[in-house]
Design a protein around this motif. Structure first.
Motif, mmCIF file in Angstrom:
data_model
loop_
_atom_site.group_PDB
_atom_site.id
_atom_site.type_symbol
_atom_site.label_atom_id
_atom_site.label_comp_id
_atom_site.label_asym_id
_atom_site.label_seq_id
_atom_site.Cartn_x
_atom_site.Cartn_y
_atom_site.Cartn_z
ATOM 1 N N THR A 104 5.009 -7.125 -5.903
ATOM 2 C CA THR A 104 4.495 -5.673 -6.529
ATOM 3 C C THR A 104 3.047 -5.413 -6.138
ATOM 4 O O THR A 104 2.797 -4.427 -5.385
ATOM 5 N N ILE A 105 2.276 -6.566 -6.260
ATOM 6 C CA ILE A 105 0.779 -6.230 -5.790
ATOM 7 C C ILE A 105 0.881 -6.175 -4.273
ATOM 8 O O ILE A 105 -0.035 -5.227 -3.667
ATOM 9 N N GLU A 136 3.162 -4.883 -2.300
ATOM 10 C CA GLU A 136 3.729 -3.437 -2.024
ATOM 11 C C GLU A 136 2.672 -2.362 -2.489
ATOM 12 O O GLU A 136 2.415 -1.400 -1.279
ATOM 13 N N LEU A 137 2.080 -2.718 -3.319
ATOM 14 C CA LEU A 137 0.964 -1.551 -3.918
ATOM 15 C C LEU A 137 -0.150 -1.664 -2.654
ATOM 16 O O LEU A 137 -0.813 -0.771 -2.399
ATOM 17 N N SER A 138 -0.581 -2.888 -2.093
ATOM 18 C CA SER A 138 -1.705 -3.049 -1.336
ATOM 19 C C SER A 138 -1.124 -2.312 0.087
ATOM 20 O O SER A 138 -2.017 -1.644 0.476
ATOM 21 N N ALA A 149 1.041 0.109 0.369
ATOM 22 C CA ALA A 149 1.051 1.504 0.248
ATOM 23 C C ALA A 149 -0.275 1.991 -0.025
ATOM 24 O O ALA A 149 -0.704 3.161 0.598
ATOM 25 N N MET A 150 -1.327 1.200 -0.450
ATOM 26 C CA MET A 150 -2.614 1.968 -0.515
ATOM 27 C C MET A 150 -3.293 1.978 0.836
ATOM 28 O O MET A 150 -4.093 2.833 1.240
ATOM 29 N N GLN A 152 -1.979 4.985 2.871
ATOM 30 C CA GLN A 152 -2.634 6.081 2.098
ATOM 31 C C GLN A 152 -4.235 6.195 2.754
ATOM 32 O O GLN A 152 -4.686 7.248 3.008
#
Length: 87
Positions: A33-34, A36-38, A40-41, A44
């Motif tokens: 999850t981390i 994937e979030l990284s 995405a960030m 962005q």
């Protein structure tokens, strides 16, 4: 009596093993999850950077048009909206 103690010890070891496996599973999920979030960030931030550059270019063009300087041309032909021949 020794058999009962051995059985309890084996049961405790099995519970601890199950808890360890559960914790490892949760850790692996959190790491995924981390990541994937990284990602995405990062995407962005790249989009934000591009939008800021575009905004600066539009602001500069607007300011040059406001000051009456019509000699400034866009840097790229794709930035100019051309009218079709039938207009």
């Amino acid at each position: 009596m020794v058999d009962s103690a051995d059985h309890a010890s084996a049961s405790d070891a099995a519970k601890m093993q199950a808890q360890l496996i559960e914790l490892q599973t949760q850790l692996a999920f959190q790491e995924h999850t981390i990541a994937e979030l990284s990602d995405a960030m990062t995407k962005q931030q790249a989009l934000l950077d591009a939008m800021q550059r575009e905004w600066a270019a539009m602001k500069s063009l607007y300011e040059s048009l406001q000051s009456g300087n019509t000699t400034s041309a866009p840097m790229d032909a794709t930035e100019v909206e051309e009218r079709p021949p039938h207009y």
